[in-house]
Design a protein around this motif. Structure first.
Motif, PDB file in Angstrom:
ATOM      1  N   GLY A 174      17.459   5.802 -13.530  1.00 49.83           N
ATOM      2  CA  GLY A 174      17.792   4.829 -14.586  1.00 49.83           C
ATOM      3  C   GLY A 174      16.561   3.113 -14.064  1.00 49.83           C
ATOM      4  O   GLY A 174      17.305   2.121 -14.778  1.00 49.83           O
ATOM      5  N   THR A 175      15.597   3.768 -13.399  1.00 51.36           N
ATOM      6  CA  THR A 175      14.793   2.618 -13.041  1.00 51.36           C
ATOM      7  C   THR A 175      13.818   2.426 -13.323  1.00 51.36           C
ATOM      8  O   THR A 175      13.330   3.410 -13.922  1.00 51.36           O
ATOM      9  CB  THR A 175      14.640   2.876 -11.266  1.00 51.36           C
ATOM     10  OG1 THR A 175      14.807   4.026 -10.852  1.00 51.36           O
ATOM     11  CG2 THR A 175      16.632   2.566 -10.720  1.00 51.36           C
ATOM     12  N   LEU A 176      13.035   1.437 -12.905  1.00 50.67           N
ATOM     13  CA  LEU A 176      11.844   0.998 -13.515  1.00 50.67           C
ATOM     14  C   LEU A 176      10.469   0.985 -11.982  1.00 50.67           C
ATOM     15  O   LEU A 176      11.139   0.135 -11.120  1.00 50.67           O
ATOM     16  CB  LEU A 176      11.754  -0.145 -14.147  1.00 50.67           C
ATOM     17  CG  LEU A 176      10.211  -0.701 -14.584  1.00 50.67           C
ATOM     18  CD1 LEU A 176      10.014  -1.362 -16.160  1.00 50.67           C
ATOM     19  CD2 LEU A 176       9.685  -2.153 -13.810  1.00 50.67           C
ATOM     20  N   SER A 177       9.322   1.270 -11.597  1.00 52.37           N
ATOM     21  CA  SER A 177       8.698   1.024 -10.964  1.00 52.37           C
ATOM     22  C   SER A 177       7.186   0.589 -11.763  1.00 52.37           C
ATOM     23  O   SER A 177       6.927   0.932 -12.131  1.00 52.37           O
ATOM     24  CB  SER A 177       8.549   2.058  -9.620  1.00 52.37           C
ATOM     25  OG  SER A 177       9.976   2.976  -9.169  1.00 52.37           O
ATOM     26  N   ALA A 178       6.407  -0.174 -10.364  1.00 59.25           N
ATOM     27  CA  ALA A 178       5.398  -0.230 -10.910  1.00 59.25           C
ATOM     28  C   ALA A 178       3.798   0.174 -10.182  1.00 59.25           C
ATOM     29  O   ALA A 178       4.303  -0.290  -8.634  1.00 59.25           O
ATOM     30  CB  ALA A 178       5.418  -1.840 -11.991  1.00 59.25           C
ATOM     31  N   LEU A 179       2.688   0.457 -10.506  1.00 59.31           N
ATOM     32  CA  LEU A 179       1.665   0.993  -9.736  1.00 59.31           C
ATOM     33  C   LEU A 179       0.799  -0.424 -10.393  1.00 59.31           C
ATOM     34  O   LEU A 179       0.221   0.374 -11.673  1.00 59.31           O
ATOM     35  CB  LEU A 179       1.373   2.182  -9.808  1.00 59.31           C
ATOM     36  CG  LEU A 179       2.474   3.632  -8.948  1.00 59.31           C
ATOM     37  CD1 LEU A 179       2.190   4.581 -10.047  1.00 59.31           C
ATOM     38  CD2 LEU A 179       3.176   3.274  -7.885  1.00 59.31           C
ATOM     39  N   GLY A 180       0.063  -0.659  -9.507  1.00 57.46           N
ATOM     40  CA  GLY A 180      -0.527  -1.655 -10.160  1.00 57.46           C
ATOM     41  C   GLY A 180      -2.270  -1.449  -8.773  1.00 57.46           C
ATOM     42  O   GLY A 180      -2.630  -0.405  -8.510  1.00 57.46           O
ATOM     43  N   ALA A 181      -2.469  -2.143  -8.755  1.00 58.84           N
ATOM     44  CA  ALA A 181      -3.902  -2.867  -7.679  1.00 58.84           C
ATOM     45  C   ALA A 181      -4.364  -3.851  -7.080  1.00 58.84           C
ATOM     46  O   ALA A 181      -4.158  -4.956  -7.815  1.00 58.84           O
ATOM     47  CB  ALA A 181      -4.894  -2.624  -8.546  1.00 58.84           C
ATOM     48  N   GLU A 182      -4.965  -3.926  -6.207  1.00 59.04           N
ATOM     49  CA  GLU A 182      -5.215  -5.068  -4.776  1.00 59.04           C
ATOM     50  C   GLU A 182      -6.353  -4.849  -4.625  1.00 59.04           C
ATOM     51  O   GLU A 182      -6.329  -3.515  -4.452  1.00 59.04           O
ATOM     52  CB  GLU A 182      -4.451  -5.217  -4.528  1.00 59.04           C
ATOM     53  CG  GLU A 182      -4.487  -6.503  -3.282  1.00 59.04           C
ATOM     54  CD  GLU A 182      -3.253  -6.390  -2.046  1.00 59.04           C
ATOM     55  OE1 GLU A 182      -2.881  -7.392  -2.363  1.00 59.04           O
ATOM     56  OE2 GLU A 182      -3.683  -5.526  -1.360  1.00 59.04           O
ATOM     57  N   HIS A 183      -7.717  -5.530  -5.160  1.00 64.45           N
ATOM     58  CA  HIS A 183      -8.411  -5.277  -4.991  1.00 64.45           C
ATOM     59  C   HIS A 183      -9.483  -4.507  -5.316  1.00 64.45           C
ATOM     60  O   HIS A 183     -10.452  -3.800  -4.165  1.00 64.45           O
ATOM     61  CB  HIS A 183      -9.151  -5.915  -2.756  1.00 64.45           C
ATOM     62  CG  HIS A 183      -8.350  -7.071  -3.098  1.00 64.45           C
ATOM     63  ND1 HIS A 183      -9.492  -8.334  -3.207  1.00 64.45           N
ATOM     64  CD2 HIS A 183      -7.803  -8.217  -1.738  1.00 64.45           C
ATOM     65  CE1 HIS A 183      -8.151  -9.461  -3.538  1.00 64.45           C
ATOM     66  NE2 HIS A 183      -7.515  -8.706  -1.907  1.00 64.45           N
ATOM     67  N   GLY A 184      -8.949  -3.637  -6.462  1.00 60.97           N
ATOM     68  CA  GLY A 184      -9.491  -2.743  -7.060  1.00 60.97           C
ATOM     69  C   GLY A 184      -8.977  -1.290  -6.501  1.00 60.97           C
ATOM     70  O   GLY A 184      -9.432   0.093  -6.512  1.00 60.97           O
ATOM     71  N   ARG A 185      -7.798  -1.152  -5.314  1.00 62.80           N
ATOM     72  CA  ARG A 185      -7.563   0.017  -4.735  1.00 62.80           C
ATOM     73  C   ARG A 185      -5.954   0.294  -5.467  1.00 62.80           C
ATOM     74  O   ARG A 185      -4.683  -1.408  -5.276  1.00 62.80           O
ATOM     75  CB  ARG A 185      -7.260  -0.545  -3.360  1.00 62.80           C
ATOM     76  CG  ARG A 185      -8.973   0.025  -2.801  1.00 62.80           C
ATOM     77  CD  ARG A 185      -9.450  -0.177  -0.855  1.00 62.80           C
ATOM     78  NE  ARG A 185     -10.835  -0.450  -0.732  1.00 62.80           N
ATOM     79  CZ  ARG A 185     -11.038   0.350   0.157  1.00 62.80           C
ATOM     80  NH1 ARG A 185     -10.123   0.897   1.019  1.00 62.80           N
ATOM     81  NH2 ARG A 185     -12.055   0.271   0.452  1.00 62.80           N
TER      82      ARG A 185
END
Length: 210
Positions: A174-185
């Motif tokens: 029941g959790t949420l996680s997020a994968l994003g980017a920093e300087h294209g990585r």
């Protein structure tokens, strides 16, 4: 650019008992349904461009209660096939294999419906999902509603790690996680975040489940 949002389904009877739940298609508990409903507020604050959901009914029900509409039911999002360890706890397995650790030692074959998978095979499925969602939309997020071990392997692959490095990313129901980017990585921008109060966007500062 949007982020990749990972939602682990709500609690089931087996997840509460810490039994390995791969292909067994269990429903959510009442608490699991409450967990899923509580995710609705956090997800409303995001611009969701696309949602992919595991075929398991615990994942489909979580998506429904969280207010998500599945654009596709993706069979590659199924949980790890635990083979002969399906339905068993780590403590039970260690009675036969002292020191057993899923990420290092893998599983044994089960019956015809549970042949079992290696971590590399799970990693290949995760890579296939990532290939289908890339590149992420510029104007919205892609949500994946799936399972604990699978999402941990997918996170490792996203970050350029070996599949077994998914062991580093504990993930509660029941959790949420997020994968994003920093300087294209690729980076982890939020992890294992439980539902938060209305009006507050989940992020690294939000309380994390034990």
């Amino acid at each position: 650019m949007g982020e990749l949002i990972l939602v682990r389904h709500g609690e089931t009877e087996w997840s509460r008992a810490r039994r390995h739940t791969g292909l067994t298609d269990l429903p959510l508990t009442a608490h699991g349904e409450d967990q899923a409903r509580a995710l609705r507020g956090a997800l409303k604050e995001r611009r969701v461009a696309r949602t992919l959901v595991s075929p398991a009914r615990r994942a489909r029900r979580t998506a429904e209660l969280a207010g998500l509409t599945a654009d596709a039911i993706d069979p590659d999002l199924w949980e790890w096939d635990y083979g002969g360890y399906e339905g068993r706890t780590t403590a039970e397995i260690r009675e036969e294999r002292p020191g057993w650790f899923l990420w290092d030692d893998g599983v044994v074959p089960g019956d015809a419906g549970h042949p079992g998978e290696t971590v590399e095979q799970v990693g290949a499925r995760a890579a296939a999902v990532l290939a289908r969602v890339d590149p992420l939309p510029a104007d919205g997020d892609v949500v994946l509603v799936a399972h604990g071990h699978f999402l941990r392997v997918l996170t490792a692959r996203r970050l350029g790690l070996e599949p077994a490095q998914g062991r580093l990313f504990a993930l509660a129901t029941g959790t949420l996680s997020a994968l994003g980017a920093e300087h294209g990585r690729p980076v982890v921008s939020a992890w294992n975040v439980p539902p938060c109060r209305p009006g507050r966007r989940p992020g690294p500062e939000a309380p994390v489940s034990a």
